[in-house]
Design a protein around this motif. Structure first.
Motif, PDB file in Angstrom:
ATOM      1  N   LEU A 124      -1.436  -1.010  11.556  1.00  0.00           N
ATOM      2  CA  LEU A 124      -1.544   0.298  10.908  1.00  0.00           C
ATOM      3  C   LEU A 124      -0.185   0.919  10.650  1.00  0.00           C
ATOM      4  N   ASP A 125       0.771   0.623  11.513  1.00  0.00           N
ATOM      5  CA  ASP A 125       2.108   1.175  11.316  1.00  0.00           C
ATOM      6  C   ASP A 125       2.683   0.739   9.975  1.00  0.00           C
ATOM      7  N   GLY A 126       2.266  -0.449   9.503  1.00  0.00           N
ATOM      8  CA  GLY A 126       2.747  -0.954   8.219  1.00  0.00           C
ATOM      9  C   GLY A 126       2.099  -0.281   7.022  1.00  0.00           C
ATOM     10  N   LEU A 127       1.060   0.521   7.247  1.00  0.00           N
ATOM     11  CA  LEU A 127       0.432   1.240   6.142  1.00  0.00           C
ATOM     12  C   LEU A 127       1.177   2.523   5.802  1.00  0.00           C
ATOM     13  N   ARG A 128       1.997   2.991   6.724  1.00  0.00           N
ATOM     14  CA  ARG A 128       2.739   4.232   6.502  1.00  0.00           C
ATOM     15  C   ARG A 128       3.720   4.066   5.337  1.00  0.00           C
ATOM     16  N   PRO A 129       4.052   5.154   4.659  1.00  0.00           N
ATOM     17  CA  PRO A 129       5.019   5.051   3.557  1.00  0.00           C
ATOM     18  C   PRO A 129       6.329   4.442   4.032  1.00  0.00           C
ATOM     19  N   GLY A 130       6.855   3.516   3.237  1.00  0.00           N
ATOM     20  CA  GLY A 130       8.110   2.857   3.588  1.00  0.00           C
ATOM     21  C   GLY A 130       9.138   3.031   2.486  1.00  0.00           C
ATOM     22  N   ARG A 131      10.395   2.728   2.814  1.00  0.00           N
ATOM     23  CA  ARG A 131      11.451   2.879   1.820  1.00  0.00           C
ATOM     24  C   ARG A 131      11.371   1.781   0.772  1.00  0.00           C
ATOM     25  N   GLU A 132      10.825   0.636   1.125  1.00  0.00           N
ATOM     26  CA  GLU A 132      10.705  -0.465   0.179  1.00  0.00           C
ATOM     27  C   GLU A 132       9.235  -0.723  -0.112  1.00  0.00           C
ATOM     28  N   ARG A 133       8.928  -0.976  -1.376  1.00  0.00           N
ATOM     29  CA  ARG A 133       7.560  -1.299  -1.735  1.00  0.00           C
ATOM     30  C   ARG A 133       7.184  -2.665  -1.187  1.00  0.00           C
ATOM     31  N   LEU A 134       5.894  -2.856  -0.950  1.00  0.00           N
ATOM     32  CA  LEU A 134       5.409  -4.158  -0.524  1.00  0.00           C
ATOM     33  C   LEU A 134       5.589  -5.175  -1.644  1.00  0.00           C
ATOM     34  N   PRO A 135       5.858  -6.429  -1.301  1.00  0.00           N
ATOM     35  CA  PRO A 135       5.881  -7.462  -2.343  1.00  0.00           C
ATOM     36  C   PRO A 135       4.513  -7.538  -3.016  1.00  0.00           C
ATOM     37  N   ALA A 136       4.510  -7.901  -4.278  1.00  0.00           N
ATOM     38  CA  ALA A 136       3.244  -8.009  -5.001  1.00  0.00           C
ATOM     39  C   ALA A 136       2.416  -9.152  -4.431  1.00  0.00           C
ATOM     40  N   GLY A 137       1.096  -8.958  -4.410  1.00  0.00           N
ATOM     41  CA  GLY A 137       0.206 -10.027  -3.986  1.00  0.00           C
ATOM     42  C   GLY A 137      -0.155 -10.913  -5.161  1.00  0.00           C
ATOM     43  N   SER A 138      -0.982 -11.919  -4.925  1.00  0.00           N
ATOM     44  CA  SER A 138      -1.406 -12.804  -6.006  1.00  0.00           C
ATOM     45  C   SER A 138      -2.344 -12.045  -6.927  1.00  0.00           C
ATOM     46  N   VAL A 139      -2.578 -12.584  -8.106  1.00  0.00           N
ATOM     47  CA  VAL A 139      -3.489 -11.936  -9.061  1.00  0.00           C
ATOM     48  C   VAL A 139      -4.927 -12.348  -8.818  1.00  0.00           C
ATOM     49  N   THR A 140      -5.126 -13.280  -7.883  1.00  0.00           N
ATOM     50  CA  THR A 140      -6.467 -13.771  -7.601  1.00  0.00           C
ATOM     51  C   THR A 140      -7.099 -12.925  -6.507  1.00  0.00           C
ATOM     52  N   GLU A 141      -8.243 -12.334  -6.790  1.00  0.00           N
ATOM     53  CA  GLU A 141      -8.948 -11.544  -5.790  1.00  0.00           C
ATOM     54  C   GLU A 141      -9.668 -12.478  -4.820  1.00  0.00           C
ATOM     55  N   PRO A 142      -9.677 -12.155  -3.528  1.00  0.00           N
ATOM     56  CA  PRO A 142     -10.408 -12.975  -2.568  1.00  0.00           C
ATOM     57  C   PRO A 142     -11.899 -12.824  -2.769  1.00  0.00           C
ATOM     58  N   ALA A 143     -12.652 -13.764  -2.188  1.00  0.00           N
ATOM     59  CA  ALA A 143     -14.108 -13.707  -2.276  1.00  0.00           C
ATOM     60  C   ALA A 143     -14.625 -12.426  -1.622  1.00  0.00           C
ATOM     61  N   ALA A 144     -15.802 -11.982  -2.046  1.00  0.00           N
ATOM     62  CA  ALA A 144     -16.368 -10.712  -1.551  1.00  0.00           C
ATOM     63  C   ALA A 144     -16.598 -10.738  -0.066  1.00  0.00           C
ATOM     64  N   ASP A 145     -16.832 -11.930   0.507  1.00  0.00           N
ATOM     65  CA  ASP A 145     -17.162 -11.988   1.935  1.00  0.00           C
ATOM     66  C   ASP A 145     -15.959 -12.343   2.790  1.00  0.00           C
ATOM     67  N   SER A 146     -14.719 -12.248   2.232  1.00  0.00           N
ATOM     68  CA  SER A 146     -13.556 -12.696   2.990  1.00  0.00           C
ATOM     69  C   SER A 146     -13.330 -11.891   4.244  1.00  0.00           C
ATOM     70  N   ALA A 147     -13.764 -10.625   4.254  1.00  0.00           N
ATOM     71  CA  ALA A 147     -13.554  -9.802   5.438  1.00  0.00           C
ATOM     72  C   ALA A 147     -14.702  -9.908   6.390  1.00  0.00           C
TER      73      ALA A 147
END
Length: 202
Positions: free
Chosen positions: A179-202
């Motif tokens: 959760l600490d990584g969800l807080r606003p940071g000075r650097e943006r997160l690297p971009a993720g892939s353009v492929t969405e995971p399957a609906a049941d991945s979580a």
């Protein structure tokens, strides 16, 4: 032909339906994923014929149990009427992890048998997105966060759940760390892939 499971239930049939779902959920979690329909019927106190009239296959029963557990125990974790966007979002994630931890066998069975109801899962995702939107608007999380990121948080923390930690100390520790990584940071997160995971991945 309409299946019996899709028809409105009489009061006695509704009671049997509820007993079967509760018995199946308990049997899968306590006795293991191989629990038979006969064992579930006995636990529910109904005849095997009654169970088979309602659920013609094991897969139908697993789907019904998943939908019941997800809608009653997991989906509500994302409901919040609080006035603290950060606490609402992080509390929802913590509650979801607790709920998922208690139902790992059922969720695993649903994944194995393709019993996931996509609309049910998407409804939960939309509820999470509302919490995330509030948190972004309040400036308490990174502006680039997405619901996909929150799903990944759930997956990562669930990887720390194990039988030797029944009190859940590890999942709470690592949730706090992530959760600490969800807080606003000075650097943006690297971009993720353009492929969405399957609906049941979580």
């Amino acid at each position: 032909m309409e299946s019996e499971a899709a028809r409105p239930l009489r009061a006695d049939a509704a009671r049997n339906h509820r007993r079967i779902l509760d018995a199946a959920a308990a049997a899968f979690e306590e006795d293991g994923p191989e629990s038979s329909l006969e064992e579930i019927a006995a636990r529910a106190g109904v005849g095997v014929a009654t169970l088979y009239r309602r659920f013609r296959t094991r897969e139908q029963l697993i789907r019904a149990v998943f939908e019941d557990v997800f809608s009653a125990e997991i989906e509500p974790t994302a409901w919040s009427a609080g006035d603290d966007p950060w606490a609402d979002l992080t509390g929802a994630l913590a509650r979801a992890i607790d709920a998922i931890s208690a139902r790992q066998v059922i969720l695993g069975l649903a994944r194995e048998t393709s019993a996931y109801d996509v609309e049910t899962v998407h409804r939960y995702g939309r509820a999470l997105e509302r919490l995330l939107d509030r948190a972004r608007d309040a400036g308490v999380v990174r502006p680039e966060l997405t619901v996909r990121d929150l799903s990944a948080v759930l997956v990562m923390v669930m990887a720390t759940v194990h039988a030797g930690d029944p009190a859940g100390d590890d999942r709470r520790r690592y949730l706090a760390l992530v959760l600490d990584g969800l807080r606003p940071g000075r650097e943006r997160l690297p971009a993720g892939s353009v492929t969405e995971p399957a609906a049941d991945s979580a």
